[in-house]
Write an enzyme that holds these catalytic residues in place. Structure first.
Site, PDB file in Angstrom:
ATOM      1  NE  ARG A  40       0.455  -0.385   4.535  1.00 39.53           N
ATOM      2  CZ  ARG A  40      -0.553  -0.050   5.329  1.00 39.53           C
ATOM      3  NH1 ARG A  40      -0.320   0.725   6.372  1.00 39.53           N
ATOM      4  NH2 ARG A  40      -1.771  -0.478   5.092  1.00 39.53           N
ATOM      5  CE  LYS A  46      -5.984   1.476  -1.415  1.00 37.90           C
ATOM      6  NZ  LYS A  46      -4.894   0.850  -0.629  1.00 37.90           N
ATOM      7  CG  HIS A  47     -11.234   0.628  -0.461  1.00 43.50           C
ATOM      8  ND1 HIS A  47     -10.802   1.947  -0.355  1.00 43.50           N
ATOM      9  CD2 HIS A  47     -10.287  -0.130   0.145  1.00 43.50           C
ATOM     10  CE1 HIS A  47      -9.654   1.972   0.325  1.00 43.50           C
ATOM     11  NE2 HIS A  47      -9.312   0.726   0.642  1.00 43.50           N
ATOM     12  NE  ARG A 102      -6.446   5.199   2.848  1.00 45.30           N
ATOM     13  CZ  ARG A 102      -6.889   3.958   3.011  1.00 45.30           C
ATOM     14  NH1 ARG A 102      -7.674   3.665   4.045  1.00 45.30           N
ATOM     15  NH2 ARG A 102      -6.573   3.008   2.151  1.00 45.30           N
ATOM     16  CG  HIS A 147      -8.762  -1.413   9.363  1.00 49.63           C
ATOM     17  ND1 HIS A 147      -8.986  -0.387   8.473  1.00 49.63           N
ATOM     18  CD2 HIS A 147      -7.672  -2.078   8.912  1.00 49.63           C
ATOM     19  CE1 HIS A 147      -8.055  -0.430   7.524  1.00 49.63           C
ATOM     20  NE2 HIS A 147      -7.249  -1.439   7.764  1.00 49.63           N
ATOM     21  CG  ASP A 179      -9.647  -4.019   2.197  1.00 52.77           C
ATOM     22  OD1 ASP A 179      -8.451  -4.303   2.414  1.00 52.77           O
ATOM     23  OD2 ASP A 179     -10.124  -2.893   2.436  1.00 52.77           O
ATOM     24  CG  ASP A 182      -1.912  -1.082   1.274  1.00 53.83           C
ATOM     25  OD1 ASP A 182      -2.839  -1.031   0.456  1.00 53.83           O
ATOM     26  OD2 ASP A 182      -1.793  -1.995   2.116  1.00 53.83           O
TER      27      ASP A 182
END
Length: 334
Positions: free
Chosen positions: A86, A174-175, A144, A187, A259, A78
């Protein structure tokens, strides 16, 4: 490069992309590659130290897959820029999608990111975010997303897709079918978006349709429950959303993935075997399991059992394997 026909065990493994612990080719990773025959890995902070270490890790993964007689792996990350990136310094850091003001910003981000991913052996970026985040709610994607206008999101997202893929990095939009109008974090639990197809087509789906027109390599499904589209399953487990809308209505013939199935939106509501059965029924190509644990092996065994016992599921598994192998042939050097 090896191409289908693959064995049942290889077909089962190819449909899994997994996370792992460690920064080198350790015994756990060898088990995943050699025994589970995984189709890909996704890298997180616990796998990343320095550019040289990452390069050695990625090379080790691909070399070991070759030794085992398996196809090369998707190696994903990602790297959206901004809040979700990351790879830290010395990799180039960007302010993020909401800060982009011109198409040139998106082109620059994609070109630089592609060059840096190529240098270390990563071949897939879980980007761009194609969600549209309205300004009149506290969108979970506000920090984002490219913005609140579907056409603006489309323009910038397409530039990211084009310039990643022209530089040999697979892009994943995405998403799907859009989480910009949700406020809960998937999450933690399962968000609900109570919008009908007409509403979603006029707003949320516009950037994804643009991505399809520009041959985006992959589409990631959201862990959002859209009761007016499918009153039983969230998008990541929904045949209606993945097959009827994305494949048939929108004409997408690329790679469809979930996901992370380890997220609370799924684990709090569905046992892993049920999730895998539904993924197979929905003709979703790739199941994403981002954390070390028993679910990876359970998922593999469930896929293998299903395609071994059903000629129909085997045939559909072969179609998924063809899409997976087609991308690997196009983007990954043997």
């Amino acid at each position: 490069m090896q191409t289908p026909p693959l064995s049942n065990k290889q077909i089962a493994g190819q449909r899994l992309m997994v996370g792992f612990d460690g920064t080198d080719l350790n015994q756990d990773l060898k088990f995943l590659i050699g025994h589970i025959k995984i189709g890909g890995v996704i890298l997180f902070a616990q796998n990343l130290e320095t550019p040289d270490q990452i390069k050695n890790l990625c090379r080790g993964i691909q070399d070991y897959a070759g030794i085992c007689g398996h196809p090369p792996l998707f190696i994903a990350i990602d790297q959206e820029g901004g809040q979700v990136a990351r790879l830290k310094d010395p990799f180039t850091q960007f302010p993020g999608n909401p800060h982009m003001q011109h198409e040139a910003d998106a082109i620059h981000f994609a070109e630089v990111t592609a060059a840096e991913l190529n240098q270390v052996g990563i071949n897939m970026n879980m980007a761009p975010v194609m969600d549209v985040a309205p300004q009149d709610i506290s969108s979970i994607m506000a920090k984002r997303a490219f913005g609140a206008d579907p056409n603006w999101v489309s323009r910038l997202g397409v530039k990211v897709i084009e310039n990643l893929q022209q530089n040999n990095i697979m892009a994943v939009a995405k998403h799907f079918p859009g989480i910009g109008r949700t406020t809960m974090d998937s999450h933690l639990d399962l968000p609900v978006l109570n919008a009908d197809l007409t509403t979603i087509e006029r707003f949320d789906l516009i950037p994804f349709a643009a991505g399809i027109q520009h041959d985006v390599s992959g589409m990631m499904l959201s862990h959002i429950f859209y009761p007016k589209l499918d009153n039983q399953w969230p998008a990541s487990l929904s045949r209606y959303i993945a097959h009827d809308i994305l494949r048939k209505r929108m004409g997408y013939d690329g790679l469809i993935m979930t996901d992370d199935l380890d997220m609370g939106a799924i684990t709090k509501h569905y046992e892993i075997r049920i999730s895998i059965q539904q993924i197979l029924a929905a003709d979703i190509d790739l199941a994403l399991l981002c954390h070390k644990g028993p679910n990876i092996e359970i998922a593999y065994e469930e896929i293998l059992k299903t395609i071994s016992e059903s000629a129909d599921m085997k045939a559909r598994g072969i179609e998924s394997a063809k899409r997976i192998m087609g991308l690997k042939t196009k983007y990954i050097s043997a």
